[in-house]
Write a protein that holds these residues in place. Structure first.
Motif, PDB file in Angstrom:
ATOM      1  N   SER A 121      36.806  75.331   7.010  1.00 42.46           N
ATOM      2  CA  SER A 121      36.212  75.202   8.338  1.00 42.46           C
ATOM      3  C   SER A 121      34.699  75.400   8.304  1.00 42.46           C
ATOM      4  O   SER A 121      33.981  74.979   9.210  1.00 42.46           O
ATOM      5  CB  SER A 121      36.850  76.200   9.313  1.00 42.46           C
ATOM      6  OG  SER A 121      36.522  77.530   8.968  1.00 42.46           O
ATOM      7  N   SER A 142      30.866  64.980  13.394  1.00 43.32           N
ATOM      8  CA  SER A 142      31.952  64.879  14.377  1.00 43.32           C
ATOM      9  C   SER A 142      33.217  64.312  13.760  1.00 43.32           C
ATOM     10  O   SER A 142      34.315  64.544  14.258  1.00 43.32           O
ATOM     11  CB  SER A 142      31.515  64.000  15.560  1.00 43.32           C
ATOM     12  OG  SER A 142      30.434  64.579  16.248  1.00 43.32           O
ATOM     13  N   GLN A 145      35.731  67.019  13.049  1.00 43.65           N
ATOM     14  CA  GLN A 145      36.502  67.455  14.213  1.00 43.65           C
ATOM     15  C   GLN A 145      37.566  66.417  14.565  1.00 43.65           C
ATOM     16  O   GLN A 145      38.705  66.764  14.894  1.00 43.65           O
ATOM     17  CB  GLN A 145      35.560  67.675  15.401  1.00 43.65           C
ATOM     18  CG  GLN A 145      36.258  68.073  16.702  1.00 43.65           C
ATOM     19  CD  GLN A 145      36.927  69.428  16.625  1.00 43.65           C
ATOM     20  OE1 GLN A 145      36.510  70.292  15.861  1.00 43.65           O
ATOM     21  NE2 GLN A 145      37.965  69.629  17.430  1.00 43.65           N
ATOM     22  N   THR A 302      39.485  63.126  21.962  1.00 43.48           N
ATOM     23  CA  THR A 302      38.357  63.552  21.121  1.00 43.48           C
ATOM     24  C   THR A 302      37.411  62.385  20.889  1.00 43.48           C
ATOM     25  O   THR A 302      36.177  62.552  20.903  1.00 43.48           O
ATOM     26  CB  THR A 302      38.867  64.115  19.780  1.00 43.48           C
ATOM     27  OG1 THR A 302      39.704  65.252  20.025  1.00 43.48           O
ATOM     28  CG2 THR A 302      37.692  64.550  18.894  1.00 43.48           C
ATOM     29  N   PRO A 367      35.451  69.924  21.147  1.00 47.15           N
ATOM     30  CA  PRO A 367      34.257  69.658  20.343  1.00 47.15           C
ATOM     31  C   PRO A 367      32.992  70.346  20.836  1.00 47.15           C
ATOM     32  O   PRO A 367      32.115  70.691  20.038  1.00 47.15           O
ATOM     33  CB  PRO A 367      34.116  68.135  20.438  1.00 47.15           C
ATOM     34  CG  PRO A 367      34.773  67.771  21.723  1.00 47.15           C
ATOM     35  CD  PRO A 367      35.875  68.771  21.949  1.00 47.15           C
ATOM     36  N   TRP A 370      31.882  73.913  19.521  1.00 48.49           N
ATOM     37  CA  TRP A 370      31.288  73.882  18.174  1.00 48.49           C
ATOM     38  C   TRP A 370      29.903  73.260  18.194  1.00 48.49           C
ATOM     39  O   TRP A 370      29.009  73.670  17.443  1.00 48.49           O
ATOM     40  CB  TRP A 370      32.206  73.114  17.223  1.00 48.49           C
ATOM     41  CG  TRP A 370      33.526  73.787  17.045  1.00 48.49           C
ATOM     42  CD1 TRP A 370      34.722  73.427  17.600  1.00 48.49           C
ATOM     43  CD2 TRP A 370      33.797  74.976  16.282  1.00 48.49           C
ATOM     44  NE1 TRP A 370      35.713  74.299  17.227  1.00 48.49           N
ATOM     45  CE2 TRP A 370      35.174  75.255  16.423  1.00 48.49           C
ATOM     46  CE3 TRP A 370      33.004  75.818  15.503  1.00 48.49           C
ATOM     47  CZ2 TRP A 370      35.785  76.347  15.798  1.00 48.49           C
ATOM     48  CZ3 TRP A 370      33.601  76.906  14.878  1.00 48.49           C
ATOM     49  CH2 TRP A 370      34.977  77.164  15.030  1.00 48.49           C
TER      50      TRP A 370
END
Length: 462
Positions: A121, A142, A145, A302, A367, A370
């Motif tokens: 992570s 991105s 994610q 997402t 998202p 983060w």
């Protein structure tokens, strides 16, 4: 440089990013696979609700430890070597859990997998951010994610495919070896990042990689800029983070992670089939099949968030997402509260509300939490601050996951969802009152405002 030389070798960059981001897919797979396996584990081992919570949450203890160790490991071993190492640990953990003969052995294997998730992570987004050209950095980071959500839906699909096999849960865990091997072997052929090589004095290797990635730029000037940035980065400590002028950023970073987790997202990720059984799905297989739809909505929304976050801004998406999540949680609470009156309709109502909940989360808190922690901290403290925010995320994740079934027993199914809905309301006010709008704001402006004592939600408006 001749015009015929492309500035960026996009094919190579996106190939490298795709392989590295498969670490996110593995992260998502090993996070989500327990949801379907749990339905069979609780029967095979006669697990109490409390034992189920600990089996699910054991992975998070490993994540906390992995996140705490990741910064040092990634700096010493390098980003590439650390990711290859996590792939090996993922594979070992998948074999361990798939062949475990007792609950303690299975729990220990889950902790091992958690160690790999905790390091991945941190290591995978860092590798992507350092290997990507500046103009492609947002999209490529991105991608990690996005692939986490893809990994979750893949794990749900694997659970669904294995549900009718003998030794069902063992196959669910063992299949995790395949993406682990894909990541490990793929990373072996990828370059180290120029930033890490430059930090080790290996300028020639860094220059060679820069030429491959960006043949149309002055690699020497780019390397000089990297070394200047490194001189400014990584000098901050936890003591520096406690400085009064940084407290608003610290409050926002830890606060947004609390809201992300305490609104119950990982009760959905880990316990969706269990929730569907509570709502009236008659078999484990049908409950798991319905869960695949939740994973698909997560992926699709997402993608929507990635498209909208730089167009509409962070706060409008957070506001809309939290409203959608809170209304969905309240709807679930009402459905379970009046379960007898709702009857068989409850299971389809639950499907619709969980689809809405996960979609609202994926377009907002998923998202954006983060993204915010990468934007609000000054450069010299960003590494330690993001590590602290990531660690707090895993701690909150553990607390929520290890208490869900206990809450449904003590407060009732309706009471548990009412509690998460109340947190959603608190979270909406938190984002409204404290979270700044960072869309299009230079990071230097945010640091200037922090030093000037500007209120949290006004950061970047100067």
């Amino acid at each position: 440089m001749p015009d015929s030389v492309p500035r960026i070798n996009k094919r190579l960059v996106f190939m490298i990013a795709g392989v590295a981001a498969s670490g996110g897919l593995l992260f998502g797979f090993d996070t989500g696979v327990i949801s379907g396996a749990l339905l069979f584990l609780k029967k095979d081992f006669a697990l109490t609700p409390h034992a189920q919570e600990w089996l699910v949450s054991a992975v998070l203890l490993g994540c906390i430890a992995g996140a705490a160790l990741s910064g040092r490991l990634v700096d010493v071993l390098g980003r590439k070597a650390a990711i290859i190492g996590t792939a090996c640990v993922f594979a070992a953990g998948s074999i361990w859990t798939g062949t475990a003969g007792s609950v303690p052995m299975l729990t220990a294997g889950r902790v091992v997998i958690g160690l790999a998730i905790g390091v991945a992570s941190y290591a995978v987004p860092l590798y992507l951010s350092e290997i990507a050209p500046p103009e492609n950095r947002g999209a490529l980071v991105s991608m990690n994610q996005l692939l986490i959500t893809v990994g979750i839906v893949v794990s749900y699909a694997v659970d669904d495919a294995c549900a009718s096999l003998d030794h069902t849960w063992r196959w669910m865990f063992l299949i995790g070896v395949l993406p682990a091997l894909t990541l490990g072997v793929g990373m072996a052929f990828l370059p180290r990042t120029p930033q890490w090589l430059a930090g080790r004095g290996r300028r020639d290797e860094a220059m060679t990689i820069l030429h491959r990635l960006m043949p149309g730029i002055d690699a020497r000037a780019e390397l000089d800029a990297i070394e200047q940035n490194r001189a400014r980065e990584g000098t901050g400590t936890l003591k520096d983070l406690a400085a009064p002028w940084l407290r608003p950023a610290l409050f926002i970073g830890v606060g947004i992670m609390f809201v992300q987790q305490a609104t119950g997202i990982n009760t959905v990720i880990y316990y969706t089939p269990t929730i569907f059984e509570m709502a009236g799905f008659g078999s484990a297989t049908s409950a798991i099949t319905a869960t695949v739809g939740v994973g698909l909505v997560n992926v699709l929304m997402t993608l929507v968030s990635i498209r909208l976050v730089d167009r509409l801004g962070r706060k409008p998406l957070l506001s809309a997402g939290l409203i959608g999540m809170t209304l969905s949680l309240a709807g679930l609470a009402l459905g379970f509260q009046f379960e007898a009156a709702v009857g068989p309709t409850l299971k389809w109502l639950t499907v619709g509300l969980l689809f809405t909940y996960i979609g609202a989360f994926a377009v907002s808190l998923g998202p954006i939490a983060w993204l915010l922690i990468a934007e609000i901290y000054p450069l010299h403290i960003r590494g330690v601050a993001m590590s602290l925010a990531t660690l707090s995320n895993w701690v909150f994740n553990f607390i929520i996951s290890v208490t869900f079934l206990s809450l449904t027993e003590s407060l009732g199914k309706a009471g548990a969802f009412w509690l998460y809905a109340v947190v959603g309301v608190i979270g909406w006010f938190f984002c409204r009152m404290y979270v700044p709008e960072t869309r299009g704001v230079p990071l230097e402006t945010i640091e200037h405002d922090l030093r000037a004592g500007v209120r949290a939600r006004e950061l970047g408006r100067s």
